[in-house]
Write a protein that holds these residues in place. Structure first.
Motif, mmCIF file in Angstrom:
data_model
loop_
_atom_site.group_PDB
_atom_site.id
_atom_site.type_symbol
_atom_site.label_atom_id
_atom_site.label_comp_id
_atom_site.label_asym_id
_atom_site.label_seq_id
_atom_site.Cartn_x
_atom_site.Cartn_y
_atom_site.Cartn_z
ATOM 1 N N UNK A 87 0.809 -1.211 0.000
ATOM 2 C CA UNK A 87 0.000 0.000 0.000
ATOM 3 C C UNK A 87 0.842 1.261 0.000
ATOM 4 N N UNK A 88 2.115 1.137 0.319
ATOM 5 C CA UNK A 88 3.011 2.295 0.329
ATOM 6 C C UNK A 88 3.620 2.414 -1.060
ATOM 7 N N UNK A 89 3.045 3.308 -1.840
ATOM 8 C CA UNK A 89 3.485 3.455 -3.226
ATOM 9 C C UNK A 89 4.043 4.854 -3.466
ATOM 10 N N UNK A 90 4.932 5.009 -4.442
ATOM 11 C CA UNK A 90 5.525 3.941 -5.240
ATOM 12 C C UNK A 90 6.489 3.086 -4.421
ATOM 13 N N UNK A 91 6.803 1.904 -4.935
ATOM 14 C CA UNK A 91 7.712 1.007 -4.227
ATOM 15 C C UNK A 91 9.143 1.468 -4.442
ATOM 16 N N UNK A 92 9.592 2.371 -3.591
ATOM 17 C CA UNK A 92 10.952 2.913 -3.692
ATOM 18 C C UNK A 92 11.846 2.163 -2.716
ATOM 19 N N UNK A 93 12.311 1.011 -3.153
ATOM 20 C CA UNK A 93 13.108 0.150 -2.279
ATOM 21 C C UNK A 93 14.474 -0.095 -2.910
ATOM 22 N N UNK A 94 15.502 0.648 -2.472
ATOM 23 C CA UNK A 94 16.841 0.443 -3.044
ATOM 24 C C UNK A 94 17.317 -0.998 -2.927
ATOM 25 N N UNK A 135 -0.244 -2.238 -9.283
ATOM 26 C CA UNK A 135 0.504 -1.048 -9.689
ATOM 27 C C UNK A 135 1.983 -1.203 -9.354
ATOM 28 N N UNK A 136 2.273 -1.761 -8.193
ATOM 29 C CA UNK A 136 3.658 -1.979 -7.801
ATOM 30 C C UNK A 136 4.328 -3.061 -8.622
ATOM 31 N N UNK A 137 3.612 -4.145 -8.877
ATOM 32 C CA UNK A 137 4.159 -5.214 -9.711
ATOM 33 C C UNK A 137 4.566 -4.673 -11.075
ATOM 34 N N UNK A 138 3.775 -3.750 -11.587
ATOM 35 C CA UNK A 138 4.076 -3.140 -12.878
ATOM 36 C C UNK A 138 5.458 -2.501 -12.890
ATOM 37 N N UNK A 139 5.890 -1.972 -11.750
ATOM 38 C CA UNK A 139 7.171 -1.253 -11.695
ATOM 39 C C UNK A 139 8.367 -2.173 -11.507
ATOM 40 N N UNK A 141 8.459 -5.618 -12.710
ATOM 41 C CA UNK A 141 8.527 -6.683 -13.704
ATOM 42 C C UNK A 141 9.050 -6.158 -15.032
ATOM 43 N N UNK A 142 9.889 -6.945 -15.664
ATOM 44 C CA UNK A 142 10.407 -6.585 -16.969
ATOM 45 C C UNK A 142 9.578 -7.172 -18.093
ATOM 46 N N UNK A 143 10.109 -7.062 -19.307
ATOM 47 C CA UNK A 143 9.449 -7.650 -20.471
ATOM 48 C C UNK A 143 9.509 -9.174 -20.378
ATOM 49 N N UNK A 144 8.488 -9.821 -20.899
ATOM 50 C CA UNK A 144 8.391 -11.290 -20.887
ATOM 51 C C UNK A 144 8.417 -11.860 -19.476
ATOM 52 N N UNK A 145 8.040 -11.041 -18.488
ATOM 53 C CA UNK A 145 8.057 -11.462 -17.092
ATOM 54 C C UNK A 145 6.767 -12.185 -16.728
ATOM 55 N N UNK A 146 6.802 -12.869 -15.581
ATOM 56 C CA UNK A 146 5.708 -13.742 -15.162
ATOM 57 C C UNK A 146 5.231 -13.359 -13.769
ATOM 58 N N UNK A 147 3.917 -13.396 -13.583
ATOM 59 C CA UNK A 147 3.304 -13.199 -12.270
ATOM 60 C C UNK A 147 2.500 -14.439 -11.939
ATOM 61 N N UNK A 192 -4.420 -4.580 -17.218
ATOM 62 C CA UNK A 192 -4.119 -3.148 -17.198
ATOM 63 C C UNK A 192 -2.638 -2.835 -17.101
ATOM 64 N N UNK A 193 -1.831 -3.809 -16.659
ATOM 65 C CA UNK A 193 -0.379 -3.587 -16.617
ATOM 66 C C UNK A 193 0.326 -4.449 -17.670
ATOM 67 N N UNK A 194 -0.428 -4.840 -18.683
ATOM 68 C CA UNK A 194 0.170 -5.532 -19.816
ATOM 69 C C UNK A 194 0.403 -7.014 -19.635
#
Length: 214
Positions: A87-94, A135-139, A141-147, A192-194
């Protein structure tokens, strides 16, 4: 030393889930588990898939228990768990960002995982948190990625079993914001996130293992 937490559900469902992950994560190298809970899934799946790095995450209060499981297993592919509240967005986790390659520009935005796994989480969250999850998963995951998401779901607005109806009543009595989610609503968030659904696997105890891919 922190006592290891224990979930009987994890012990029951880890074996049915594993064949799905072995197939879907065969080409993956970095997996983020969202809502690692006790840490039991992490050590089981990471041991079965030594070719990938299994990154645990959860709210801060769960991290010591997860670390206890990781410490005991002593696997080479399970780094320390990281704090993540969807719930804490965006996911800014170094801690989730890999080191920049030589010549890279500091601060470059790049997806860090080729897969995300989450079990028994969406029905615990409120709907705004489910939306934040995608919304966070969208940030990350790369191309051809899996959920891959495991848990109970309704289809066409109907419960798949009397036991799921009873479970949903229990969930909402405990927290009115929680509840078994409608597959169609969750799939719309994924689209919605492709992401597109590539597998909907039946699991024991009226659960499902849903797989989406970009």
């Amino acid at each position: 030393m922190t006592d290891k937490p224990f979930s009987p559900a994890c012990e029951r469902n880890r074996e049915p889930i594993l064949p799905v992950l072995l197939q879907q994560f065969a080409e993956c190298r970095r997996v983020l588990e969202i809502g690692s809970g006790t840490g039991q899934h992490a050590v089981w799946f990471a041991a079965a898939m030594p070719w990938l790095t299994w990154q645990c995450s959860d709210r801060a209060e769960h991290l010591p228990g997860i670390q206890a499981w990781l410490d005991e297993a002593a696997l080479a592919n399970t780094p320390a768990p990281v704090e993540l509240d969807v719930a804490v967005t965006p996911w800014l986790l170094p801690a989730l960002k890999p080191a920049q390659p030589s010549g890279g520009t500091a601060g470059e935005a790049s997806p860090t995982f080729d897969a995300v796994f989450s079990a028994n989480t969406l029905h615990i969250m409120g709907w705004p948190e489910v939306e934040a999850f995608f919304a966070g998963v969208d940030t990350v995951l790369g191309e051809s990625a899996t959920l891959v998401v495991y848990g109970p779901f309704n289809y066409g607005g109907a419960y798949s079993s009397p036991s799921n109806r009873e479970f949903d009543d229990w969930l909402q009595a405990r927290d009115p914001a929680s509840g078994i989610r409608d597959f169609e609503a969750v799939d719309r968030l994924a689209q919605g996130i492709g992401l597109r659904l590539v597998e909907d696997a039946e699991m024991p105890a009226n659960n499902r293992c849903l797989v989406w891919r970009r």
